[in-house]
Design an enzyme around this catalytic site. Sequence first.
Site, PDB file in Angstrom:
ATOM      1  N   VAL A  43      -2.492   7.382   5.169  1.00 29.03           N
ATOM      2  CA  VAL A  43      -2.314   5.933   5.125  1.00 29.03           C
ATOM      3  C   VAL A  43      -2.905   5.333   6.394  1.00 29.03           C
ATOM      4  O   VAL A  43      -2.613   5.797   7.499  1.00 29.03           O
ATOM      5  CB  VAL A  43      -0.816   5.551   5.035  1.00 29.03           C
ATOM      6  CG1 VAL A  43      -0.643   4.036   5.028  1.00 29.03           C
ATOM      7  CG2 VAL A  43      -0.177   6.159   3.797  1.00 29.03           C
ATOM      8  N   CYS A  44      -3.744   4.320   6.215  1.00 32.19           N
ATOM      9  CA  CYS A  44      -4.235   3.564   7.368  1.00 32.19           C
ATOM     10  C   CYS A  44      -4.153   2.086   7.020  1.00 32.19           C
ATOM     11  O   CYS A  44      -3.709   1.718   5.941  1.00 32.19           O
ATOM     12  CB  CYS A  44      -5.637   3.995   7.771  1.00 32.19           C
ATOM     13  SG  CYS A  44      -6.958   3.492   6.679  1.00 32.19           S
ATOM     14  N   SER A  45      -4.564   1.249   7.944  1.00 31.99           N
ATOM     15  CA  SER A  45      -4.362  -0.185   7.716  1.00 31.99           C
ATOM     16  C   SER A  45      -5.163  -0.698   6.526  1.00 31.99           C
ATOM     17  O   SER A  45      -4.640  -1.444   5.713  1.00 31.99           O
ATOM     18  CB  SER A  45      -4.665  -0.998   8.979  1.00 31.99           C
ATOM     19  OG  SER A  45      -5.898  -0.630   9.525  1.00 31.99           O
TER      20      SER A  45
END
Length: 105
Positions: free
Chosen positions: A9-11
Site C-alpha cells: 500500500v502506498c499513497s
Amino acid sequence: MADKTIMLVCSAGMSTSLLVTKMQEAAAAKGLDYEIFATSANEADKNIANNTIDVLLLGPQVGFMRSQYESKVADKGIPVDVINMQDYGMMKGENVLNAALELMK
C-alpha cells in the site's frame, strides 16, 4: 492461483510498481508462486475485502497508518509492517520479499 498474496500500500499506488516488479523477480528466482501487487491507500480496503491477503506491507510514506491497518485486518490474522525506507528507496525487491517471508512464518 498463487500460494501467497502480498499487498503493498502506498499513497497513490504508483510508486510501488517498480518495487512490485523487483519483488516478483525475486520470488520467481526463489521458485515461489506469489501474487504481489500494489494499491493506493484509497483502494486498500476494497482489496482487503475482495482478496485473500497473506501479508500487508505499507510504503514508508503511509507508515503512519500502520495502526489503522492493523485494526482493519486483526480479525483476519494478516501481518502488517512498514517497508524499510532504505529498501524502498533503493528498490531492493529481494530484501522486501524476505521481510514479507519472515512475517508469514
